[in-house]
Design a protein around this motif. Sequence first.
Motif, mmCIF file in Angstrom:
data_model
loop_
_atom_site.group_PDB
_atom_site.id
_atom_site.type_symbol
_atom_site.label_atom_id
_atom_site.label_comp_id
_atom_site.label_asym_id
_atom_site.label_seq_id
_atom_site.Cartn_x
_atom_site.Cartn_y
_atom_site.Cartn_z
ATOM 1 N N ALA A 299 52.010 45.995 30.101
ATOM 2 C CA ALA A 299 51.860 46.690 31.379
ATOM 3 C C ALA A 299 53.224 47.115 31.922
ATOM 4 N N LYS A 300 53.274 48.285 32.524
ATOM 5 C CA LYS A 300 54.502 48.793 33.138
ATOM 6 C C LYS A 300 54.196 49.199 34.579
ATOM 7 N N PRO A 301 54.166 48.202 35.452
ATOM 8 C CA PRO A 301 53.791 48.482 36.839
ATOM 9 C C PRO A 301 54.938 49.110 37.631
ATOM 10 N N PHE A 302 54.593 49.680 38.764
ATOM 11 C CA PHE A 302 55.562 50.137 39.736
ATOM 12 C C PHE A 302 55.805 48.992 40.719
ATOM 13 N N GLU A 303 56.787 49.131 41.549
ATOM 14 C CA GLU A 303 57.117 48.064 42.493
ATOM 15 C C GLU A 303 55.912 47.710 43.368
ATOM 16 N N ALA A 304 55.143 48.740 43.756
ATOM 17 C CA ALA A 304 54.027 48.513 44.685
ATOM 18 C C ALA A 304 52.773 47.970 44.022
ATOM 19 N N ASN A 305 52.667 48.054 42.696
ATOM 20 C CA ASN A 305 51.436 47.557 42.063
ATOM 21 C C ASN A 305 51.691 46.478 41.012
ATOM 22 N N LYS A 306 52.793 45.737 41.185
ATOM 23 C CA LYS A 306 53.059 44.619 40.287
ATOM 24 C C LYS A 306 51.955 43.569 40.347
ATOM 25 N N TRP A 307 51.285 43.516 41.486
ATOM 26 C CA TRP A 307 50.192 42.556 41.656
ATOM 27 C C TRP A 307 49.076 42.771 40.636
ATOM 28 N N LYS A 308 48.977 43.973 40.106
ATOM 29 C CA LYS A 308 47.906 44.247 39.144
ATOM 30 C C LYS A 308 48.095 43.482 37.829
ATOM 31 N N VAL A 309 49.320 43.112 37.521
ATOM 32 C CA VAL A 309 49.565 42.400 36.269
ATOM 33 C C VAL A 309 48.967 41.000 36.327
ATOM 34 N N ASP A 310 49.304 40.243 37.362
ATOM 35 C CA ASP A 310 48.742 38.896 37.496
ATOM 36 C C ASP A 310 47.240 38.949 37.734
ATOM 37 N N MET A 311 46.806 39.887 38.569
ATOM 38 C CA MET A 311 45.369 40.012 38.804
ATOM 39 C C MET A 311 44.645 40.391 37.523
ATOM 40 N N GLY A 312 45.269 41.245 36.719
ATOM 41 C CA GLY A 312 44.659 41.653 35.455
ATOM 42 C C GLY A 312 44.484 40.483 34.507
ATOM 43 N N LYS A 313 45.515 39.641 34.386
ATOM 44 C CA LYS A 313 45.413 38.456 33.532
ATOM 45 C C LYS A 313 44.277 37.561 34.000
ATOM 46 N N ASN A 314 44.261 37.278 35.287
ATOM 47 C CA ASN A 314 43.228 36.395 35.832
ATOM 48 C C ASN A 314 41.840 36.996 35.693
ATOM 49 N N ALA A 315 41.756 38.317 35.845
ATOM 50 C CA ALA A 315 40.459 38.987 35.733
ATOM 51 C C ALA A 315 39.923 38.911 34.311
ATOM 52 N N ILE A 316 40.790 39.085 33.316
ATOM 53 C CA ILE A 316 40.356 38.995 31.919
ATOM 54 C C ILE A 316 39.837 37.598 31.618
ATOM 55 N N VAL A 317 40.587 36.589 32.043
ATOM 56 C CA VAL A 317 40.176 35.197 31.796
ATOM 57 C C VAL A 317 38.854 34.899 32.494
ATOM 58 N N ARG A 318 38.734 35.338 33.732
ATOM 59 C CA ARG A 318 37.503 35.067 34.480
ATOM 60 C C ARG A 318 36.306 35.772 33.851
ATOM 61 N N ALA A 319 36.483 37.037 33.462
ATOM 62 C CA ALA A 319 35.378 37.787 32.859
ATOM 63 C C ALA A 319 34.943 37.159 31.542
ATOM 64 N N LEU A 320 35.904 36.740 30.728
ATOM 65 C CA LEU A 320 35.572 36.099 29.453
ATOM 66 C C LEU A 320 34.876 34.759 29.675
ATOM 67 N N THR A 321 35.342 34.007 30.650
ATOM 68 C CA THR A 321 34.719 32.715 30.953
ATOM 69 C C THR A 321 33.287 32.902 31.420
ATOM 70 N N GLN A 322 33.094 33.857 32.320
ATOM 71 C CA GLN A 322 31.749 34.134 32.826
ATOM 72 C C GLN A 322 30.841 34.648 31.714
ATOM 73 N N ALA A 323 31.403 35.469 30.829
ATOM 74 C CA ALA A 323 30.609 36.002 29.718
ATOM 75 C C ALA A 323 30.139 34.884 28.801
ATOM 76 N N PHE A 324 31.039 33.960 28.476
ATOM 77 C CA PHE A 324 30.669 32.872 27.588
ATOM 78 C C PHE A 324 29.643 31.950 28.243
ATOM 79 N N GLU A 325 29.819 31.664 29.503
ATOM 80 C CA GLU A 325 28.913 30.742 30.196
ATOM 81 C C GLU A 325 27.589 31.377 30.567
ATOM 82 N N ARG A 326 27.557 32.720 30.583
ATOM 83 C CA ARG A 326 26.342 33.434 30.992
ATOM 84 C C ARG A 326 25.462 33.686 29.785
ATOM 85 N N GLU A 327 24.866 32.635 29.265
ATOM 86 C CA GLU A 327 23.990 32.755 28.098
ATOM 87 C C GLU A 327 22.559 32.913 28.556
ATOM 88 N N VAL A 328 21.898 33.922 28.039
ATOM 89 C CA VAL A 328 20.505 34.189 28.410
ATOM 90 C C VAL A 328 19.560 33.368 27.537
#
Length: 328
Positions: A299-328
Motif C-alpha cells: 500500500a502507498k497511502p497519502f498522509e491523510a489516508n494512512k489509516w486505511k493501511v491499519d484498517m485494511g489489515k484488520n478488515a482482512i483478518v476480520r472478514a476471514l475470521t467471520q468467513a471461517f466461523e460462518r459455516e452453513v
Amino acid sequence: MRPFTYTRANNKEQALQAFTATSHYLGGGTNLVDLMKEDVERPDQLIDVNNLDYKKITSNDKGGLTLGAMLSNSETANNKEVRTNYPLLSMAMLSAATAQIRNMASNGGNLLQRTRCPYFFEVSMPCNKRDPGSGCGALNGMNALHAIFGYSDSCIATNPSDMCVALAAIGATVEVQQADGTSRMIEFTDFHRLPGDRPEKDTTLSQGELITAIHLPKAEFSDHYYYLKIRERSSYAFALISVAAGLQVESGVINKAGLAMGGVAHVPWKLTKAEEFLAGKKPTTENFEAAAELEMKDAKPFEANKWKVDMGKNAIVRALTQAFEREV
C-alpha cells in the motif's frame, strides 16, 4: 440537466445500431441520472435497454449461474439459487445503498458505477476523469477517502461498487455484445482498469459495447463466506473499506481462498498474494494476520489516508475470521 434524446431499444440490434460516441445506455439510471443532474455526464442520447431480454438467472456450462445484466440488484441478491450457492455475492449486494435503489439498479449498471470522488462530482474543480488534462484535484487536496493501491498521478479515485468486490473474489466473467453484433467474454479482473494516464476510461469496454450477462463459476464458497463493509453509517453510504472473503475448507485446511477489497483502488482490488499464501494453510488467526500483512505491505497511502493501511489489515483478518466461523 442538458437536453438529450431518448431512444427505447426493444432488442440488442436496435440498441447497438442506435449507439453513437455521445450516447449512453440507460438501465436503472441510479448513477447516470445523478451525474447528468450534476452536469458531470453530458450524453446527447439515452438508449433505454430495459426492454431487452436479459432479465433471467440460468445455469451455465461451467456449473455455475448466469445473471442477466438487466435484472435488478434486488431480484439478483434475493434469488434462491444466488442466496444458496453464492451467499457472498448476495450479502455484498444487500449491503449496497438502500432497498429502493437496489430495486431500480441493474446488474450491468452496477458494473459501470463511476467514482464518488468529490472532485469528480464538482465541475468547478480539476478532475482528469471528468475533464482529461485538467489535473487531479485530490492528488494534493482532500484525499482521506482515496486510493492506496494502483493509482497514478492522473487519478487517485476509488471504485464504489460492493457487488463488484464480491464478483472479483468469486472470479466472475462478463459477457458483452460488440458493435458488430458478436459477443465476447471478459474476465472480471480485466473488466475494470487502473487509471494510468487515461483515468476517464473506467473499463476495458469498447465504444458501444453492451453488457448482457455476468457468468459465475461453479460455487466454491457457499459454506465459508463474509462481506465486511466499513462505512460511516449503516445505510446509503459507500465503503471506506470493504472485504469480500470466501474460503473452501477441507479437513481443517484452506483448499482455496477468494479475496477482494473495495474502497482502496480504482478497481475492485483482488488480494492475489493473500489468496496464494492461504492455500494449504490452516484457517488460524496467525495465518489470517500474515496474509493481511503480506497484502497490505504494498500500500502507498497519502498522509491523510494512512489509516486505511491499519484498517485494511484488520478488515482482512476480520472478514476471514467471520468467513471461517460462518459455516452453513
